[in-house]
Motif scaffolding. Sequence first.
Motif, mmCIF file in Angstrom:
data_model
loop_
_atom_site.group_PDB
_atom_site.id
_atom_site.type_symbol
_atom_site.label_atom_id
_atom_site.label_comp_id
_atom_site.label_asym_id
_atom_site.label_seq_id
_atom_site.Cartn_x
_atom_site.Cartn_y
_atom_site.Cartn_z
ATOM 1 N N ASN A 1 24.673 44.264 35.048
ATOM 2 C CA ASN A 1 24.317 44.914 33.785
ATOM 3 C C ASN A 1 25.544 45.044 32.886
ATOM 4 O OD1 ASN A 1 25.696 46.963 35.105
ATOM 5 N ND2 ASN A 1 24.411 48.570 34.251
ATOM 6 N N VAL A 2 25.328 45.616 31.700
ATOM 7 C CA VAL A 2 26.416 45.778 30.723
ATOM 8 C C VAL A 2 27.480 46.725 31.265
ATOM 9 C CG1 VAL A 2 26.984 46.553 28.398
ATOM 10 C CG2 VAL A 2 24.882 45.282 28.801
ATOM 11 N N GLY A 3 27.047 47.775 32.009
ATOM 12 C CA GLY A 3 28.017 48.726 32.558
ATOM 13 C C GLY A 3 29.026 48.040 33.460
ATOM 14 N N THR A 4 28.578 47.075 34.269
ATOM 15 C CA THR A 4 29.499 46.342 35.145
ATOM 16 C C THR A 4 30.516 45.559 34.316
ATOM 17 O OG1 THR A 4 27.734 46.122 36.774
ATOM 18 C CG2 THR A 4 29.620 44.650 37.002
ATOM 19 N N GLN A 5 30.057 44.931 33.241
ATOM 20 C CA GLN A 5 30.973 44.166 32.396
ATOM 21 C C GLN A 5 32.039 45.057 31.783
ATOM 22 O OE1 GLN A 5 28.694 41.539 29.688
ATOM 23 N NE2 GLN A 5 26.910 41.953 30.971
ATOM 24 N N ILE A 6 31.621 46.283 31.373
ATOM 25 C CA ILE A 6 32.572 47.217 30.754
ATOM 26 C C ILE A 6 33.571 47.722 31.785
ATOM 27 C CG2 ILE A 6 32.769 49.461 29.629
ATOM 28 C CD1 ILE A 6 30.049 48.947 28.357
ATOM 29 N N ILE A 7 33.078 48.101 32.985
ATOM 30 C CA ILE A 7 33.952 48.692 34.008
ATOM 31 C C ILE A 7 34.968 47.682 34.528
ATOM 32 C CG2 ILE A 7 33.985 49.675 36.336
ATOM 33 C CD1 ILE A 7 31.321 51.002 35.717
ATOM 34 N N PHE A 8 34.506 46.440 34.847
ATOM 35 C CA PHE A 8 35.388 45.468 35.477
ATOM 36 C C PHE A 8 36.063 44.532 34.473
ATOM 37 C CE2 PHE A 8 32.595 46.753 38.895
ATOM 38 C CZ PHE A 8 33.473 46.885 39.964
ATOM 39 N N GLY A 9 35.605 44.516 33.215
ATOM 40 C CA GLY A 9 36.260 43.692 32.206
ATOM 41 C C GLY A 9 35.871 42.220 32.236
ATOM 42 N N TYR A 10 34.808 41.866 32.963
ATOM 43 C CA TYR A 10 34.334 40.487 33.020
ATOM 44 C C TYR A 10 33.172 40.279 32.047
ATOM 45 C CZ TYR A 10 36.881 39.589 37.420
ATOM 46 O OH TYR A 10 37.839 39.414 38.368
ATOM 47 N N LYS A 11 33.004 39.039 31.591
ATOM 48 C CA LYS A 11 31.788 38.667 30.889
ATOM 49 C C LYS A 11 30.706 38.360 31.919
ATOM 50 C CE LYS A 11 34.220 36.642 26.922
ATOM 51 N NZ LYS A 11 34.434 35.420 26.146
ATOM 52 N N LEU A 12 29.440 38.380 31.469
ATOM 53 C CA LEU A 12 28.345 38.115 32.392
ATOM 54 C C LEU A 12 28.449 36.708 32.966
ATOM 55 C CD1 LEU A 12 25.733 39.027 33.722
ATOM 56 C CD2 LEU A 12 24.493 38.235 31.691
ATOM 57 N N SER A 13 28.842 35.754 32.130
ATOM 58 C CA SER A 13 28.958 34.369 32.602
ATOM 59 C C SER A 13 30.046 34.243 33.667
ATOM 60 C CB SER A 13 29.273 33.454 31.416
ATOM 61 O OG SER A 13 30.474 33.861 30.765
ATOM 62 N N GLU A 14 31.075 35.098 33.600
ATOM 63 C CA GLU A 14 32.138 35.063 34.603
ATOM 64 C C GLU A 14 31.709 35.732 35.910
ATOM 65 O OE1 GLU A 14 36.004 35.253 31.619
ATOM 66 O OE2 GLU A 14 35.054 37.113 32.293
ATOM 67 N N LEU A 15 30.830 36.719 35.829
ATOM 68 C CA LEU A 15 30.390 37.444 37.018
ATOM 69 C C LEU A 15 29.386 36.650 37.841
ATOM 70 C CD1 LEU A 15 29.974 41.049 35.565
ATOM 71 C CD2 LEU A 15 31.590 40.363 37.334
ATOM 72 N N LEU A 16 28.493 35.883 37.163
ATOM 73 C CA LEU A 16 27.443 35.148 37.872
ATOM 74 C C LEU A 16 28.073 34.131 38.815
ATOM 75 C CD1 LEU A 16 24.820 34.574 35.036
ATOM 76 C CD2 LEU A 16 24.878 36.355 36.788
ATOM 77 N N GLY A 17 27.724 34.224 40.110
ATOM 78 C CA GLY A 17 28.251 33.305 41.118
ATOM 79 C C GLY A 17 29.594 33.723 41.680
ATOM 80 N N LEU A 18 30.188 34.821 41.174
ATOM 81 C CA LEU A 18 31.496 35.285 41.659
ATOM 82 C C LEU A 18 31.333 35.958 43.024
ATOM 83 C CD1 LEU A 18 34.515 35.610 40.744
ATOM 84 C CD2 LEU A 18 33.881 37.928 40.030
ATOM 85 N N PRO A 19 32.157 35.627 44.028
ATOM 86 C CA PRO A 19 32.067 36.316 45.331
ATOM 87 C C PRO A 19 32.423 37.804 45.160
ATOM 88 C CG PRO A 19 33.340 34.281 45.508
ATOM 89 C CD PRO A 19 33.138 34.525 44.047
ATOM 90 N N THR A 20 31.719 38.642 45.908
ATOM 91 C CA THR A 20 31.989 40.088 45.798
ATOM 92 C C THR A 20 33.393 40.431 46.280
ATOM 93 O OG1 THR A 20 30.968 40.425 47.963
ATOM 94 C CG2 THR A 20 29.575 40.704 46.027
ATOM 95 N N ALA A 21 33.980 39.579 47.142
ATOM 96 C CA ALA A 21 35.337 39.848 47.633
ATOM 97 C C ALA A 21 36.350 39.860 46.495
ATOM 98 C CB ALA A 21 35.733 38.810 48.680
ATOM 99 N N ALA A 22 36.051 39.181 45.365
ATOM 100 C CA ALA A 22 36.981 39.152 44.238
ATOM 101 C C ALA A 22 37.120 40.516 43.572
ATOM 102 C CB ALA A 22 36.525 38.109 43.216
ATOM 103 N N LEU A 23 36.180 41.436 43.819
ATOM 104 C CA LEU A 23 36.232 42.761 43.200
ATOM 105 C C LEU A 23 36.878 43.807 44.095
ATOM 106 C CD1 LEU A 23 32.651 42.904 41.661
ATOM 107 C CD2 LEU A 23 34.754 42.076 40.604
ATOM 108 N N ILE A 24 37.234 43.453 45.352
ATOM 109 C CA ILE A 24 37.771 44.410 46.313
ATOM 110 C C ILE A 24 39.284 44.249 46.356
ATOM 111 C CG2 ILE A 24 37.655 45.255 48.684
ATOM 112 C CD1 ILE A 24 35.067 45.501 47.144
ATOM 113 N N LYS A 25 40.007 45.383 46.453
ATOM 114 C CA LYS A 25 41.471 45.373 46.429
ATOM 115 C C LYS A 25 42.039 44.758 47.697
ATOM 116 C CE LYS A 25 45.450 48.488 46.535
ATOM 117 N NZ LYS A 25 45.922 49.881 46.538
#
Length: 892
Positions: free
Chosen positions: A385-409
Motif C-alpha cells: 500500500n501507499v503507507g509502505t512506500q512512504i515508510i520504506f521510501g520505495y516506489k511500488l514498482s520497486e517493491l513488487l518482486g523484492l525479497p522480504t530479506a531486503a527490508l531486514i537489517k
Amino acid sequence: MKPNKSLSRLFLVSFSLFLLLPLAAVVVIFLLNSYSSQEDSVSNRLNVIASSLTDRISSKLENPYKFLETVAEMTQEYGHEEPQMNSMLISGIKSFQIFEAIYILDSKGRILLFDSAYYKSYNKNDFIGIPLPEIATGTIADTKWSRAAISPLSNNMVVRAVVPFDGGYIVGDIGTDFISEMLAESVPDTNTVISITAPDGKIIASSIRSVTGSLANHPLLRHTGSFDPMMLKYKYMNEDRVGTIKTLKTPGWFLLYEQTAASAFVYFTQILTMNILSVVVLLAFSVFILFFIRAKLIVPMRLLTERSEMISQGMFIQFKDSEKGVFKELRTLYDSFEKMMITIDRREKELRDKEEYLRSVFDSTTTTGILIISMDDEPIIMDANVGTQIIFGYKLSELLGLPTAALIKELGNELSEMCKESRRTDVMVTKQLEMVKKNGLNFPVLCSVYPLFGSNGHIQGFICVCIDITEITRVQSELESEKERLDVTLRSIGEGVVAADKFGRITLVNSSAENILGQKYRFILGHNINEVLQVYDYETGKSLTERITDLSPKSNRTFRANMVTKDAGVITVFITSSAMTNNRGEIIGSVYVFRDITDRMKMEQELISRKKMLEDINKSLEKRVQEETEKRRKNEQMLFEQAKFAAMGQMISAIAHQWRQPLNALALYVQDIEDAHDSGEVDRNYLVSFASNAMRLIDHMSSTIDDFRNFFHSANSTEKVDVPSVILESLSLVTTQMRSQMINYKVQIKSGDKEQIYENRIPEDYTPINDITLNIFSSELKQVLLNIFQNAKDAIIDHRKSTGEKVGNLIITVTYKSDRLKIDIENDGGNIPEDTLSRIFDPYFTTKPEGEGTGIGLYMSKIIIEDHMDGLLVAQNTKTGALFSITLTYNN
C-alpha cells in the motif's frame, strides 16, 4: 425450398425472442441496477465522509469548550483577580493550540482578564476594560458560538465560544484554520467542495480557503430539519450536483459535502460506455453466429431434409465426406462451449479471490505499511500500500518482486520465519524488528504477519502490517534515561528516601534507605509504609508511625526518633515526612527522608560524660575554656547539620510542588495519543510535536533535580557572587509553593537612582544592576533565605486561618549603600508576639506545634550571617507582619 425458408425464418425469430431480446432486457436491467447501486454507493460514501468529518470537528471543539466551562466555574467561585486564574488562561492557550485568545468579561462584556498566543505584540493592560462588541451589544451573549470573524489580535479567521456565568462571560477565540485544513485534507478531487456554515448560512470554513461570504440560498441548507438527508440531487450555479448536509452538535453548525454529478457518477458513465461497446460487439458476434449456424446447421439440416425426401421416394444418395464432417463440427462446438463454461467458472473464482485481496489491502489504514507476501520459502513482495512506500521510501514498482530479506537489517530473514510460524499456527505473529529504508537508514518496526486465506480455505499468502515506532522508541528510551538519572541522584543522597502512594504502598526506596533499614528494595516495594517504618519518639518511646503517615496536604514534620531496623536493631534518626499533593490540594502520596544519627547521639552522650569529668577535674581555666569552645563548635556543627537536614525536607516539598504541573501536563499529552489515534491524527508531525512537548517538560523536571542537587553544594572557598541573583535563585525554588498558596511576592533592587522590580516572576533575562559582588559562600546565603521564605509562608498561612484573608504578600528589598548592602524581607502574616520576638534566634526555640519545627533554622541563619559573613540579622514587627533585615559589608 419454401420449407427451408420457413425454417430459417423460424430460427431467426426464435433466436431474437429467446436470445437477443432477453439479452437486451438483461442489459437494460443491469444498467438500471448499476445506476441504483451507484446512487447508493455515492450516498453512503458522502455520508460516511461527512459523518466522520462532523465527529472529528465536534471532538476537536468539545474539549476546548469544556475547558472554558471549567474556567467559568472557577471564576464564579474565586473571582478573576486570583493569580491562579491568569495561570489557568495561560495553560489553556498552551494546551489547546487552537485557542488564539481567552477572555474573562464582566456582565457588560468588558474585558477583565485575558491571555492570547499573540499578546506579546501588545500590552495586556491596554485591553483591560475594553468591551467585546458582540458580547456588549448582546449579539451572541445568549448563544454558545459566534459567526466567523477577523481576530483583532492576529487578523486570522476565528469563531467565538461563549460560556456565561453569574456576573460575566468566558469567551474563547478559536482559529478556523485547523477546520479548513481538515476539510482540505478530506477533499478527494477538485470537483468536491466541503463547507462549514453557521445556521444563517455564514461560511465559517471551507476546503477552498478563498471562499468566504454566505451560503444562505444553498439548496442543502433548505434541509436542516430534524434529520440529515442521505443524499440530495440539485442544480446549483448552473451545474448538476449531489451532496449531503450534517449537523455539528457541539457548535450547532452545518457541514455541506457536495460533488459535481459528473464526478460522483463517473463509474456509472464508464459502465454505460462499456455496455454499449459490449452490445455492438455482441451484435457483430450474433451476425457471425447466424452466418455460421446457417452454414453449419441450417444447410446440413436442409441436406438432411432433402436426403430424407429422397429416401421416402426410394432414392438414396450417400453423404459426401465433406457433408459427414458437419456432425463432428457440431460436437466440437458443444465441447468448446463446455470448456468455455469451465474457463468462465475458474475466472470468476480468481476474480472473487482478487476482490477479497483488494478489500483487505484497501480497508487497512494508509498510515501503516501493508505488504502482501508470497508463500515461497524465500518470500517476495506481491503488493504494497501507499503507507509502505512512504515508510520504506520505495516506489511500488520497486517493491513488487523484492525479497522480504531486503527490508531486514540483520543477516537472515526474520520476516520469512514469521511467515512460516503464522502458516504453521494459522494465527497472527507479531515481533519488533530492525528494518531498513531504501536510503539504508535502520529503524525499529512493530511487524505483524496474518495468514491470507483463499475462498477454498487454504492459505494463499500473508498480509504483513508494519508500524514505524521510531518516535515511540526514542521517547521511551529518553524517559528511561531520565528515570535512571533520577535514580542516580537519589542514590547519591546520604539520607534515606522512601516514597509511598496515597494508599500507603511504598513506590520508591533509595540505596541509603536500603542500607539504613537493612532491607532490599525488591522486598520492600508494595508493602505498607506502616509495616516498614517502625518509629518511636526518642524521649517518650511512644510510636510515631501513625503521626508521620497520617499527613494533611500542608504538613511537613520533623522528628528525632528511634527506628527499628532489620540488621542494626534500634537506631536513632532524624526523620522528615512530607505530603505530595496535586494542583487541587489532594494528597497523591508521601515522602519520608531520614538520617542515621546514632553515632552522633552517642557522641552527645560522650560529650556530656566528658563535661562532667571536666567539671570534676577542672584543673585549669584555660583548658576548661578550650574544651567549652570545642564543645560549642561541635554543637554548632551538629545544629548546622540539623538545619541542613530540615532544609532538605523543605527542598523535597519544593520539588513535589515543582513537578506537580509538568507531571499533569505530561499526563494530558499521553492521554491525548488515544484520542488522536482514534481521530486519525497520529502522523509524523503529531509525533514530532508530542515528542517536543514531552521533552520540554522532562527537561524542566531534570533542571529541577539539578537545582535540588546543586542547592547546598558549594566550593571549598568563598566566591564572588551577585547577591540579587542568589535571592532570585532561592526564590525560584519556592515559587510554585507560593503560587499554590496564593502568596504574591515582589523583588525590589535599588542602587542610587537605578531600580529593578520583579513581581510574581523570576526573570529569564536578569542583568545585575551594578558590578558590586560579595565574597561569600553562596550556598549558606541560600540556606538563610530559604529558611526565612518558608517561615514567612507558614506565618501567612496561619494568619489566614484567624483573619479569613485569601491572599498573602512577601516583599524583598535589596538596597545598595555606600559601604554595605541591606536585604529586607517583609511579610503580612501578622506580628511576632513581643514576649517571643527576643527569643526567636535562640537554639531549639520555635513557635510551631510540636513535631512541625526544630527551632534551629533562625538560630543557624543568625550564626551564618553574623559569624560566617560578619553581617547582621535582626527581626522586628511591622503594622501587618514581620520584617527580617540582613546587612552585609562590602569588605567580605
